[in-house]
Design a protein around this motif. Structure first.
Motif, PDB file in Angstrom:
ATOM      1  N   LEU A 281       3.388   8.198  72.203  1.00  0.00           N
ATOM      2  CA  LEU A 281       4.104   9.012  71.221  1.00  0.00           C
ATOM      3  C   LEU A 281       3.153   9.588  70.172  1.00  0.00           C
ATOM      4  O   LEU A 281       3.306  10.735  69.740  1.00  0.00           O
ATOM      5  N   ALA A 282       2.176   8.782  69.765  1.00  0.00           N
ATOM      6  CA  ALA A 282       1.213   9.251  68.768  1.00  0.00           C
ATOM      7  C   ALA A 282       0.385  10.408  69.318  1.00  0.00           C
ATOM      8  O   ALA A 282       0.131  11.396  68.616  1.00  0.00           O
ATOM      9  N   ILE A 283      -0.036  10.281  70.553  1.00  0.00           N
ATOM     10  CA  ILE A 283      -0.828  11.356  71.169  1.00  0.00           C
ATOM     11  C   ILE A 283       0.005  12.633  71.276  1.00  0.00           C
ATOM     12  O   ILE A 283      -0.469  13.732  71.004  1.00  0.00           O
ATOM     13  N   ALA A 284       1.276  12.479  71.625  1.00  0.00           N
ATOM     14  CA  ALA A 284       2.155  13.638  71.763  1.00  0.00           C
ATOM     15  C   ALA A 284       2.392  14.332  70.422  1.00  0.00           C
ATOM     16  O   ALA A 284       2.539  15.561  70.372  1.00  0.00           O
ATOM     17  N   GLY A 285       2.421  13.566  69.334  1.00  0.00           N
ATOM     18  CA  GLY A 285       2.718  14.145  68.023  1.00  0.00           C
ATOM     19  C   GLY A 285       1.530  14.275  67.114  1.00  0.00           C
ATOM     20  O   GLY A 285       1.687  14.409  65.886  1.00  0.00           O
ATOM     21  N   ARG A 286       0.333  14.268  67.671  1.00  0.00           N
ATOM     22  CA  ARG A 286      -0.889  14.200  66.861  1.00  0.00           C
ATOM     23  C   ARG A 286      -1.103  15.419  65.958  1.00  0.00           C
ATOM     24  O   ARG A 286      -1.832  15.343  64.978  1.00  0.00           O
ATOM     25  N   GLU A 287      -0.460  16.542  66.260  1.00  0.00           N
ATOM     26  CA  GLU A 287      -0.635  17.748  65.457  1.00  0.00           C
ATOM     27  C   GLU A 287       0.497  17.960  64.445  1.00  0.00           C
ATOM     28  O   GLU A 287       0.532  18.981  63.762  1.00  0.00           O
ATOM     29  N   HIS A 288       1.427  17.021  64.358  1.00  0.00           N
ATOM     30  CA  HIS A 288       2.629  17.234  63.540  1.00  0.00           C
ATOM     31  C   HIS A 288       2.901  16.046  62.613  1.00  0.00           C
ATOM     32  O   HIS A 288       4.025  15.571  62.526  1.00  0.00           O
ATOM     33  N   LEU A 289       1.881  15.587  61.925  1.00  0.00           N
ATOM     34  CA  LEU A 289       2.002  14.377  61.121  1.00  0.00           C
ATOM     35  C   LEU A 289       3.046  14.511  60.020  1.00  0.00           C
ATOM     36  O   LEU A 289       3.892  13.629  59.844  1.00  0.00           O
ATOM     37  N   SER A 290       3.015  15.581  59.261  1.00  0.00           N
ATOM     38  CA  SER A 290       3.945  15.733  58.131  1.00  0.00           C
ATOM     39  C   SER A 290       5.390  15.738  58.607  1.00  0.00           C
ATOM     40  O   SER A 290       6.272  15.134  57.973  1.00  0.00           O
ATOM     41  N   THR A 291       5.646  16.397  59.712  1.00  0.00           N
ATOM     42  CA  THR A 291       7.009  16.441  60.254  1.00  0.00           C
ATOM     43  C   THR A 291       7.458  15.059  60.684  1.00  0.00           C
ATOM     44  O   THR A 291       8.596  14.647  60.428  1.00  0.00           O
ATOM     45  N   ILE A 292       6.560  14.321  61.338  1.00  0.00           N
ATOM     46  CA  ILE A 292       6.896  12.966  61.780  1.00  0.00           C
ATOM     47  C   ILE A 292       7.210  12.083  60.581  1.00  0.00           C
ATOM     48  O   ILE A 292       8.212  11.354  60.559  1.00  0.00           O
ATOM     49  N   VAL A 293       6.348  12.134  59.576  1.00  0.00           N
ATOM     50  CA  VAL A 293       6.538  11.282  58.396  1.00  0.00           C
ATOM     51  C   VAL A 293       7.854  11.611  57.706  1.00  0.00           C
ATOM     52  O   VAL A 293       8.659  10.720  57.397  1.00  0.00           O
ATOM     53  N   ASN A 294       8.107  12.886  57.475  1.00  0.00           N
ATOM     54  CA  ASN A 294       9.303  13.301  56.745  1.00  0.00           C
ATOM     55  C   ASN A 294      10.573  12.947  57.508  1.00  0.00           C
ATOM     56  O   ASN A 294      11.479  12.292  56.979  1.00  0.00           O
ATOM     57  N   ASP A 295      10.651  13.365  58.757  1.00  0.00           N
ATOM     58  CA  ASP A 295      11.880  13.159  59.528  1.00  0.00           C
ATOM     59  C   ASP A 295      12.105  11.693  59.864  1.00  0.00           C
ATOM     60  O   ASP A 295      13.215  11.168  59.718  1.00  0.00           O
ATOM     61  N   PHE A 296      11.065  11.007  60.304  1.00  0.00           N
ATOM     62  CA  PHE A 296      11.239   9.614  60.711  1.00  0.00           C
ATOM     63  C   PHE A 296      11.539   8.703  59.529  1.00  0.00           C
ATOM     64  O   PHE A 296      12.510   7.947  59.542  1.00  0.00           O
ATOM     65  N   VAL A 297      10.713   8.755  58.502  1.00  0.00           N
ATOM     66  CA  VAL A 297      10.865   7.824  57.388  1.00  0.00           C
ATOM     67  C   VAL A 297      12.205   8.023  56.678  1.00  0.00           C
ATOM     68  O   VAL A 297      12.871   7.053  56.290  1.00  0.00           O
ATOM     69  N   SER A 298      12.632   9.265  56.521  1.00  0.00           N
ATOM     70  CA  SER A 298      13.909   9.513  55.849  1.00  0.00           C
ATOM     71  C   SER A 298      15.069   8.860  56.589  1.00  0.00           C
ATOM     72  O   SER A 298      16.009   8.349  55.971  1.00  0.00           O
ATOM     73  N   LEU A 299      15.019   8.870  57.907  1.00  0.00           N
ATOM     74  CA  LEU A 299      16.121   8.323  58.697  1.00  0.00           C
ATOM     75  C   LEU A 299      16.235   6.811  58.572  1.00  0.00           C
ATOM     76  O   LEU A 299      17.297   6.241  58.833  1.00  0.00           O
ATOM     77  N   LEU A 300      15.163   6.142  58.184  1.00  0.00           N
ATOM     78  CA  LEU A 300      15.173   4.674  58.106  1.00  0.00           C
ATOM     79  C   LEU A 300      16.205   4.150  57.118  1.00  0.00           C
ATOM     80  O   LEU A 300      16.915   3.185  57.385  1.00  0.00           O
ATOM     81  N   GLY A 301      16.258   4.778  55.960  1.00  0.00           N
ATOM     82  CA  GLY A 301      17.068   4.241  54.867  1.00  0.00           C
ATOM     83  C   GLY A 301      18.535   4.138  55.189  1.00  0.00           C
ATOM     84  O   GLY A 301      19.231   3.256  54.677  1.00  0.00           O
ATOM     85  N   TYR A 302      19.036   5.018  56.070  1.00  0.00           N
ATOM     86  CA  TYR A 302      20.465   5.018  56.356  1.00  0.00           C
ATOM     87  C   TYR A 302      20.904   3.721  57.026  1.00  0.00           C
ATOM     88  O   TYR A 302      22.022   3.247  56.807  1.00  0.00           O
ATOM     89  N   TRP A 303      20.034   3.159  57.852  1.00  0.00           N
ATOM     90  CA  TRP A 303      20.455   1.922  58.521  1.00  0.00           C
ATOM     91  C   TRP A 303      19.916   0.681  57.819  1.00  0.00           C
ATOM     92  O   TRP A 303      20.563  -0.370  57.815  1.00  0.00           O
TER      93      TRP A 303
END
Length: 539
Positions: free
Chosen positions: A416-438
């Motif tokens: 997954l990291a290799i697949a998303g290696r060019e999109h760090l900011s998007t990964i951080v923003n979208d993934f981390v935000s979703l954590l809080g809901y659960w």
């Protein structure tokens, strides 16, 4: 196998006869083991725990894997404990100060820097708004793992195993899956950052994916040694990173542009502030489903307030420290006064930016190599907890050694990291935000169960792996899903979806209030739902 069963049954009989003094925590009213448990129920529970051992004895491939685990334990000393409850007499607690220092290594690393950069880059906040959002969001988020962690010493169980007393045997499987996803997300961010850094060190001749593979392997190898080595490693591994972070802020301090204007004003700006606050909350709260994994070796009579306070401080101080430095790097990089930093970030992402922040170049590369290894502490903990969570999916999963699950988890994360290696900011923003809901729903379900429904009844510890003695978990699952779907989805603000309530802060991005809505819906559903479930089923 018989030794395992008899030992657990003996422990059960001993606790039944003596009604342990440590069954009631010092200064607490929570009974750990219910007084009305029968000896037969305890024997049944012991038999449930032994099922994994039976499978390992009777199924060829599982028996082979168990032998390999024992061989690795003999040769290298890896941990073979797995998810089994740790009996009071078997606990080997580290220093209570490890509760504090553990989190420094889990959060004081280069993978935390991208969180701070989101303030100026994605949300367009002023410098002061970013600082306050980081402090407030991180503090509120740290309360979740701090409370969940207090259950570890009391029950002697791993984090997801403690949720079985709310979610039941089957509902806790959902928590296991979500916990693995959380861990994978954290690890992906870390690995991508390291890949970018090592590429920068090589003058961009080494592909980012090579660095991703290197750090994934190192994190896995250390994680298989288990609790004792992890606590020892995490106690000291943060020190070098802390020093490098001080050097970093010293290098770029004079370039930080605190006058950068915000992207928006008025209600739109308020929405951006809430969204960044949600990111910081989620970053800290994401550990709630892992904290007990590292506390279950502490004695049952460990003061809960010590665990709580040390966890809050241990998460808040280093996380706020590194995230603020990340924000400062961002306010330097996006300033028109520093075109060299802007170009470095645009052309070579975070790795190139950090290489330009440190100087001279030889010193910069040396520090970047050290920073790259700073994420190992975080990835080690993620691999360890993910392996335990996968074992909790059922007896067949339990029978497969943790080092196998940790390997598969590390492999998927690397891909997954290799697949998303060019999109760090998007990964951080979208993934981390979703954590809080659960995570907020998970925390308050365990809190309500512990402080209200089990205040007098306590926990039948011999039933932790026995579906017939655990709650059905219907109320907990419904509360979690309602909190996420009715609260999180309607209040979320992501690049790919903005909920209708979030849009109240203005189109197109709104303001993320999913965390607060998830909390409200969870409480409203769980309290009456669990009361009715308990009344009807008696569990």
């Amino acid at each position: 196998m018989s030794d395992f069963v008899h030992g657990d049954q003996a422990d059960a009989r001993k606790s039944h006869e003596h009604k342990h003094a440590h069954d009631v925590e010092a200064g607490e009213k929570h009974t750990i083991v219910s007084d009305n448990d029968s000896e037969m129920a305890r024997q049944d529970a012991a038999a449930e725990v032994a099922r994994a051992r039976e499978l390992q004895s009777n199924v060829g491939i599982l028996a082979f894997l168990r032998r390999q685990e024992e061989r690795l334990d003999e040769k290298m000393g890896i941990e073979t404990q797995g998810i089994d409850r740790i009996l009071e007499e078997d606990k080997k607690p580290p220093s209570i100060l490890n509760v504090f220092f553990l989190w420094w290594s889990l959060t004081c690393h280069v993978g935390t820097l991208p969180l701070g950069i989101l303030g100026p880059e994605v949300f367009g906040l002023t410098f002061g708004q970013s600082m306050s959002s980081i402090v407030v969001g991180t503090f509120l988020g740290s309360l979740c793992p701090a409370y969940c962690g207090t259950l570890g010493p009391k029950l002697g169980l791993r984090a997801i195993a403690t949720s079985r007393y709310s979610f039941g045997f089957w509902g806790a499987k959902l928590c296991s899956v979500l916990n693995v996803i959380i861990g994978a997300g954290f690890a992906v961010v870390n690995i991508v950052v390291v890949g970018q850094i090592l590429s920068a060190v090589s003058d961009y001749t080494m592909p980012i994916e090579v660095g991703c593979i290197i750090i994934a392997i190192l994190g896995y190898v250390i994680s298989i040694f288990g609790f004792k080595l992890i606590h020892t490693y995490e106690k000291y591994s943060w020190i070098i990173t802390f020093i490098i972070m001080l050097i970093l802020i010293g290098e770029i301090g004079g370039k930080v542009d605190t006058t950068l204007p915000p992207f928006d004003t008025g209600v739109l700006q308020a929405g951006s502030y809430l969204s960044f606050l949600a990111v910081n909350f989620s970053s800290a709260s994401g550990w709630c489903s892992m904290a007990s994994d590292y506390y279950c070796n502490y004695p049952a009579n460990t003061k809960p307030w010590k665990i709580f306070v040390l966890t809050v401080l241990g998460i808040c101080i280093p996380t706020i420290f590194v995230t603020i430095i990340g924000a400062c790097v961002g306010y330097a990089a996006f300033s028109p006064n520093n075109p060299d930093l802007t170009a470095a970030y645009s052309d070579h992402l975070l790795g190139g930016l950090l290489r330009s922040c440190f100087h001279p170049m030889g010193f910069s590369k040396f520090l970047l190599v050290l920073l790259a290894f700073s994420v190992i502490g975080n990835n080690v903990a993620v691999n360890y907890s993910s392996g335990l969570s996968l074992q909790l999916l059922g007896h067949y999963f339990h029978a497969i050694p943790r080092f196998i699950w940790s390997f598969l988890n590390a492999l998927v994360v690397a891909v997954l990291a290799i697949a998303g290696r060019e999109h760090l900011s998007t990964i951080v923003n979208d993934f981390v935000s979703l954590l809080g809901y659960w995570t907020v729903s998970f925390t308050f379900i365990l809190l309500i169960e512990d402080q209200f429904f089990r205040r007098k009844e306590g926990y039948n510890l011999s039933a932790w792996d026995n579906p017939s003695k655990l709650p059905y978990g219907i109320a907990a699952v419904m509360a979690l899903l309602t909190g996420y779907l009715a609260g999180g989805v309607t209040g979320m603000s992501q690049t790919w979806y903005v909920g209708p309530i979030a849009l109240a802060f203005g189109a197109p991005y709104g303001g993320d209030v999913g965390v607060f809505l998830s909390l409200a819906f969870t409480i409203v559903v769980y309290v009456p739902g669990r009361w009715y479930e308990k009344k009807v089923t008696g569990r």
